[in-house]
Write a protein that holds these residues in place. Sequence first.
Motif, PDB file in Angstrom:
ATOM      1  N   ASP A 113       0.842  -1.194   0.000  1.00 24.79           N
ATOM      2  CA  ASP A 113       0.000   0.000   0.000  1.00 24.79           C
ATOM      3  C   ASP A 113       0.880   1.248   0.000  1.00 24.79           C
ATOM      4  O   ASP A 113       2.112   1.166  -0.022  1.00 24.79           O
ATOM      5  N   LYS A 114       0.221   2.403   0.015  1.00 23.21           N
ATOM      6  CA  LYS A 114       0.935   3.685  -0.070  1.00 23.21           C
ATOM      7  C   LYS A 114       1.916   3.851   1.084  1.00 23.21           C
ATOM      8  O   LYS A 114       3.033   4.354   0.899  1.00 23.21           O
ATOM      9  N   THR A 115       1.513   3.413   2.271  1.00 22.05           N
ATOM     10  CA  THR A 115       2.385   3.535   3.436  1.00 22.05           C
ATOM     11  C   THR A 115       3.690   2.777   3.223  1.00 22.05           C
ATOM     12  O   THR A 115       4.779   3.302   3.469  1.00 22.05           O
ATOM     13  N   ALA A 116       3.584   1.530   2.756  1.00 16.85           N
ATOM     14  CA  ALA A 116       4.785   0.720   2.514  1.00 16.85           C
ATOM     15  C   ALA A 116       5.670   1.349   1.445  1.00 16.85           C
ATOM     16  O   ALA A 116       6.899   1.308   1.536  1.00 16.85           O
ATOM     17  N   LEU A 117       5.038   1.952   0.443  1.00 12.69           N
ATOM     18  CA  LEU A 117       5.805   2.592  -0.625  1.00 12.69           C
ATOM     19  C   LEU A 117       6.589   3.786  -0.097  1.00 12.69           C
ATOM     20  O   LEU A 117       7.774   3.965  -0.417  1.00 12.69           O
ATOM     21  N   ILE A 118       5.954   4.607   0.732  1.00 11.89           N
ATOM     22  CA  ILE A 118       6.642   5.762   1.317  1.00 11.89           C
ATOM     23  C   ILE A 118       7.780   5.300   2.218  1.00 11.89           C
ATOM     24  O   ILE A 118       8.877   5.874   2.215  1.00 11.89           O
ATOM     25  N   LEU A 119       7.542   4.246   2.983  1.00  9.21           N
ATOM     26  CA  LEU A 119       8.595   3.696   3.832  1.00  9.21           C
ATOM     27  C   LEU A 119       9.782   3.233   2.999  1.00  9.21           C
ATOM     28  O   LEU A 119      10.944   3.401   3.388  1.00  9.21           O
ATOM     29  N   GLN A 120       9.497   2.641   1.859  1.00 12.81           N
ATOM     30  CA  GLN A 120      10.574   2.188   0.970  1.00 12.81           C
ATOM     31  C   GLN A 120      11.400   3.372   0.484  1.00 12.81           C
ATOM     32  O   GLN A 120      12.635   3.328   0.485  1.00 12.81           O
ATOM     33  N   ILE A 121      10.714   4.439   0.069  1.00 13.62           N
ATOM     34  CA  ILE A 121      11.419   5.624  -0.416  1.00 13.62           C
ATOM     35  C   ILE A 121      12.285   6.217   0.690  1.00 13.62           C
ATOM     36  O   ILE A 121      13.455   6.563   0.474  1.00 13.62           O
ATOM     37  N   PHE A 122      11.726   6.321   1.890  1.00 16.49           N
ATOM     38  CA  PHE A 122      12.490   6.865   3.005  1.00 16.49           C
ATOM     39  C   PHE A 122      13.708   5.990   3.308  1.00 16.49           C
ATOM     40  O   PHE A 122      14.784   6.496   3.637  1.00 16.49           O
ATOM     41  N   SER A 123      13.535   4.675   3.207  1.00 21.80           N
ATOM     42  CA  SER A 123      14.650   3.760   3.466  1.00 21.80           C
ATOM     43  C   SER A 123      15.795   3.999   2.487  1.00 21.80           C
ATOM     44  O   SER A 123      16.970   3.931   2.860  1.00 21.80           O
ATOM     45  N   GLU A 124      15.454   4.281   1.243  1.00 26.81           N
ATOM     46  CA  GLU A 124      16.470   4.470   0.208  1.00 26.81           C
ATOM     47  C   GLU A 124      17.117   5.849   0.264  1.00 26.81           C
ATOM     48  O   GLU A 124      18.265   6.017  -0.150  1.00 26.81           O
ATOM     49  N   ARG A 125      16.387   6.850   0.790  1.00 23.71           N
ATOM     50  CA  ARG A 125      16.885   8.234   0.751  1.00 23.71           C
ATOM     51  C   ARG A 125      17.636   8.662   2.013  1.00 23.71           C
ATOM     52  O   ARG A 125      18.360   9.651   1.987  1.00 23.71           O
ATOM     53  N   ALA A 126      17.395   7.966   3.127  1.00 22.34           N
ATOM     54  CA  ALA A 126      18.037   8.372   4.383  1.00 22.34           C
ATOM     55  C   ALA A 126      19.552   8.296   4.250  1.00 22.34           C
ATOM     56  O   ALA A 126      20.083   7.332   3.712  1.00 22.34           O
ATOM     57  N   ARG A 127      20.241   9.304   4.756  1.00 16.23           N
ATOM     58  CA  ARG A 127      21.698   9.353   4.652  1.00 16.23           C
ATOM     59  C   ARG A 127      22.368   9.454   6.022  1.00 16.23           C
ATOM     60  O   ARG A 127      23.331   8.751   6.295  1.00 16.23           O
ATOM     61  N   THR A 128      21.892  10.329   6.881  1.00 13.71           N
ATOM     62  CA  THR A 128      22.516  10.470   8.193  1.00 13.71           C
ATOM     63  C   THR A 128      22.119   9.295   9.081  1.00 13.71           C
ATOM     64  O   THR A 128      21.112   8.629   8.853  1.00 13.71           O
ATOM     65  N   ARG A 129      22.921   9.070  10.114  1.00 15.38           N
ATOM     66  CA  ARG A 129      22.622   7.961  11.028  1.00 15.38           C
ATOM     67  C   ARG A 129      21.260   8.157  11.698  1.00 15.38           C
ATOM     68  O   ARG A 129      20.500   7.206  11.852  1.00 15.38           O
ATOM     69  N   GLU A 130      20.950   9.382  12.075  1.00 13.96           N
ATOM     70  CA  GLU A 130      19.666   9.631  12.737  1.00 13.96           C
ATOM     71  C   GLU A 130      18.502   9.294  11.809  1.00 13.96           C
ATOM     72  O   GLU A 130      17.544   8.628  12.211  1.00 13.96           O
ATOM     73  N   ALA A 131      18.580   9.740  10.560  1.00 11.27           N
ATOM     74  CA  ALA A 131      17.501   9.454   9.609  1.00 11.27           C
ATOM     75  C   ALA A 131      17.371   7.951   9.356  1.00 11.27           C
ATOM     76  O   ALA A 131      16.267   7.417   9.274  1.00 11.27           O
TER      77      ALA A 131
END
Length: 436
Positions: A113-131
Amino acid sequence: MANQKEAQLYNTSDDKEIIALLAGLNTGDDADLFESSMNELKGLAKAAGMKVCAMITQNSPSVNQATLVGSGKVEEIKARIGYDDADIVIFNSTLTPMQIRNLERALDREVIDKTALILQIFSERARTREALLQVEYARLEYMLPRLSHMRSGLTRQGGASGSKSSKGAGEKKLELDRRHIEHRLAELRRELKEMDKERATQREKRLSSPFPKIALAGYTNAGKSTLMNHLLGITGSSDEDKLVMEKDMLFATLDTSVRKISPQGHRTFLLSDTVGFIDDLPTSLVKAFRSTLEEIKYADLILEVIDYSDPDHRRHIEVTDSTLNEIGAGTVPKIYVYNKGDIADRIELPFVRDNNIYMSAKNDTGMEELLSLIDKVLAEDETQVSLMIPYKRGDIFSRINDSCKVTSSKYLEDGIEVTAFLRKADQNRYKEYLLS
């Protein structure tokens, strides 16, 4: 811990282009609003590196509890999967674990669903340790109630009647995974709490700075990063290491960036860029990124950036303002920056009205007017005061000269008498030097 299905859900980095079929159910929303949400889902899929082959929608007054959409629509989706050889089906509505399981059985394809898709994008874009930790926390919270679906291929029951354990290998594995995830969530909470302390220390340093704090906020892909980079450019601070990534893509940047902006003829300020907002941003992500987002409420001013070329920009303003209220930043003064006015082509640029400016950051149209508007709004919190600064505190005199509008300076026997416009925060900071 992660099985093959989980790896597929959060990793699209292989060479094969993933073909996605989008599906949506409209249970009564305005037709234009629903179409906009489907187009947004298409943008999210593209941001995740997928190729969208088709969008299939259904209008229905009620939700099918088993498969969200009706059985006839499920068959239509299945036929289109075969025609386009789609790899994945993405639904615009939040799916229950049972609906995902039933749809995958019927369609023989991965379903998210849309939630899982957004989570996937965030997983790929995070760069700093906190993110990275914030995204992992949100992903695990999303996965926890869905474990039974992810392990549906395992044996759920086993053992002879009357044995000490009637649990099968699958159920034992479920319990192990649940404990593993809960343990990891506890670890992440501890790490993020420590990072919150570090963030609070950094925030205190920024709050003690003589320069006003300005935060960029707005719907994803409104042009916040472009605006920051162009402000850096016109102030002569466009070094490669200071620029932030800008791309015509949803959630191009996640990590908060803070830059010092020192424009000639205008006041110096600290500018922070934050993650963009979106309608129905997953609750787990809002919760995980709350400490990051809450940086906005400590700003002296918010630049709310709006994609004026988007026909749905008014709703984007509502979503952004609602999110700002949710994180406690609703009372911070705002300037509404209607960006991409060159694409909208509805008004002569630049145009300023009250605390609204219509401009184009990409073309540097309206940048000078924006800086003047920033000066004006920040000045509304200022009062003219007089201070006596001892000669040994030349650092304070320099700060006031750098960050405030100074109207006069007199070198007297006891020190430097300065008359300047100071914000309330600065008046409190230098209260021991104020002249009655």
